[in-house]
Design an enzyme around this catalytic site. Structure first.
Site, PDB file in Angstrom:
ATOM      1  N   GLU A   1       0.828  -1.211   0.000  1.00 49.33           N
ATOM      2  CA  GLU A   1       0.000   0.000   0.000  1.00 49.33           C
ATOM      3  C   GLU A   1       0.863   1.261   0.000  1.00 49.33           C
ATOM      4  OE1 GLU A   1      -3.027   0.377  -0.631  1.00 49.33           O
ATOM      5  OE2 GLU A   1      -3.644  -1.695  -0.537  1.00 49.33           O
TER       6      GLU A   1
ATOM      7  N   LEU B   1      11.483   4.854  -6.286  1.00 43.60           N
ATOM      8  CA  LEU B   1      10.078   5.040  -5.896  1.00 43.60           C
ATOM      9  C   LEU B   1       9.802   6.476  -5.442  1.00 43.60           C
ATOM     10  CD1 LEU B   1       9.486   1.711  -3.955  1.00 43.60           C
ATOM     11  CD2 LEU B   1       8.212   2.447  -5.963  1.00 43.60           C
TER      12      LEU B   1
ATOM     13  N   TYR C   1      -6.000   6.207   5.041  1.00 44.39           N
ATOM     14  CA  TYR C   1      -6.173   5.250   3.946  1.00 44.39           C
ATOM     15  C   TYR C   1      -5.437   3.935   4.253  1.00 44.39           C
ATOM     16  CZ  TYR C   1      -5.502   2.792  -0.367  1.00 44.39           C
ATOM     17  OH  TYR C   1      -5.458   1.799  -1.294  1.00 44.39           O
TER      18      TYR C   1
ATOM     19  N   ASP D   1      -8.949   6.712  -1.030  1.00 42.24           N
ATOM     20  CA  ASP D   1      -7.878   7.469  -1.675  1.00 42.24           C
ATOM     21  C   ASP D   1      -8.453   8.131  -2.927  1.00 42.24           C
ATOM     22  OD1 ASP D   1      -8.219   5.419  -3.454  1.00 42.24           O
ATOM     23  OD2 ASP D   1      -6.102   4.860  -3.570  1.00 42.24           O
TER      24      ASP D   1
ATOM     25  N   THR E   1       5.844  17.319  -5.735  1.00 40.92           N
ATOM     26  CA  THR E   1       4.442  17.672  -5.535  1.00 40.92           C
ATOM     27  C   THR E   1       4.234  19.191  -5.511  1.00 40.92           C
ATOM     28  OG1 THR E   1       4.362  15.725  -4.153  1.00 40.92           O
ATOM     29  CG2 THR E   1       2.407  17.099  -4.142  1.00 40.92           C
TER      30      THR E   1
END
Ligand code: SF4
Length: 369
Positions: free
Chosen positions: A49, A92, A132, A150, A311
């Site tokens: 996850e 990642l 989540y 999510d 982001t």
């Protein structure tokens, strides 16, 4: 005229338990075989996850398998060296996630006897585990009726209900967590959460047209019926990302290249990078930087430029390849080389892949060496 539910129309979104039966029937027939679905091991579910946040299943798979081979259980993660951990996570991005995973693993070892706590509230208290992930682990591994909401789930449910609420608004997320909490069946809550993840990944997809013809909800989905799938999910425009200009310096002689450790904490904290200067500096400034570190610059050449998007910010990077005289030490004999500030290292070409985690943001420059 298109009919739609306005933002904030909480009263009009009534939880509808009849969505569950067709969803589970579709899931039973269409679910993909994934390694973390083989058993209900909370460690595997949790690792998958965290990796799947912002990355697709196909891309995650090799990372997941490598991670599980190296760190097969929560105890091995708790005990891992930080550099090994960052290396396993390389590619990642979002390195704080793996750092937090290690903190959570240590908490599990120290406070829960090496077993994940089987409750949503206790999972939520572990470092790096948000609503989540706590919902996913509690429902899938422990069969608890905990929603896992999510972006995928919000896309599907706001389409199902033709709801134009801003899916980036925490209130919308809360609204659909409450919605799900009221419809999750006691016997298969984890399967419903996984079914929605699967529907969001393969049918009601994030980019491109949803494949409504294959959807178990096509006869009840209001966005589909009212031709609103282009407009829902609705996202309020965010502020533009901040742009930061950087100059990347590839300082090297015939054998060694200079890297340095980023400060702990903050963006990419503790990772290694080629030295970077703020702004786009001139070749003279770049050479001066190398000289101040004790190197003798022989030549300088501009590299290709690159942009990396985080982001909230973008790095717009230019670079220089600064060739310096052979003043580097023989491996292991730093007394013969320049006296470098703390955190700087001279490394051989293969070491950046093997021993030092380099952020994805700088991968393009590694290729240029
Ligand atoms: Fe998404 Fe289409 Fe299914 Fe509606 S019918 S949930 S838009 S795939």
């Amino acid at each position: 005229m298109k009919k739609m539910t306005n933002a904030g129309d909480m009263a009009e979104i009534k939880p509808d338990p009849s969505i569950i039966t067709p969803l589970l029937a579709w899931y039973d027939e269409n679910k993909r075989i994934l390694p973390w679905r083989e058993d209900k091991d909370p460690y595997k579910i949790w690792v998958s996850e965290i990796m799947l946040q912002q990355t697709r299943v196909a891309a995650v798979m090799p990372y997941y398998e490598r991670f599980l081979r190296a760190l097969p259980d929560v105890g091995s993660l708790a005990a891992a060296e930080e550099e090994k951990l960052l290396k396993l996570w390389e590619g990642l991005g979002y390195y704080n996630r793996v750092r937090n995973m290690q903190k959570a693993a240590r908490t599990v070892m120290e406070e829960h006897g090496g077993q994940f706590p089987p409750s949503y509230d206790l999972l939520l208290r572990l470092p790096g585990i948000g609503e989540y992930t706590a919902g996913a682990v509690a429902s899938i591994a422990f069969g608890k009726c905990a929603p896992a909401v999510d972006g995928n789930v919000l896309r599907i449910l706001t389409r199902l209900t033709a709801d134009r609420s801003d899916v980036l608004d925490a209130k919308t997320k809360k609204k659909y967590a409450e919605y799900l909490a009221r419809v999750l069946p006691k016997d298969r809550p984890g399967d419903v959460n996984q079914a929605m993840m699967e529907l969001g990944a393969t049918v009601c997809i994030p980019n491109g047209q949803p494949k409504c013809g294959s959807c178990p909800w096509q006869d009840r989905c209001l966005a589909h019926q009212q031709d609103l799938t282009d407009e829902i999910p609705h996202k309020k425009k965010k502020n533009a990302r901040k742009i930061e200009k950087k100059t990347v310096l590839l300082i090297r002689d015939d054998k060694y290249t200079l890297i340095r450790k980023r400060p702990e904490g903050g963006l990419l904290g503790g990772m290694y990078e080629y030295p970077m200067l703020e702004g786009w500096v001139s070749s003279t400034q770049a050479k001066s930087f190398a000289a101040e570190l004790g190197f003798v610059p022989l030549s300088i050449k501009k590299t290709d430029s690159d942009i990396f998007i985080f982001t909230h910010k973008e790095w717009h990077m230019q670079g220089y390849l600064v060739k310096v005289a052979d003043t580097m030490p023989e491996a292991g004999d730093e007394s013969k080389g320049p006296v470098l500030p703390v955190g700087y290292r001279l490394i051989l070409p293969g070491q950046i892949d093997k021993d030092y985690a380099l952020p994805s943001a700088l991968k393009a420059f590694r290729e240029m060496l």
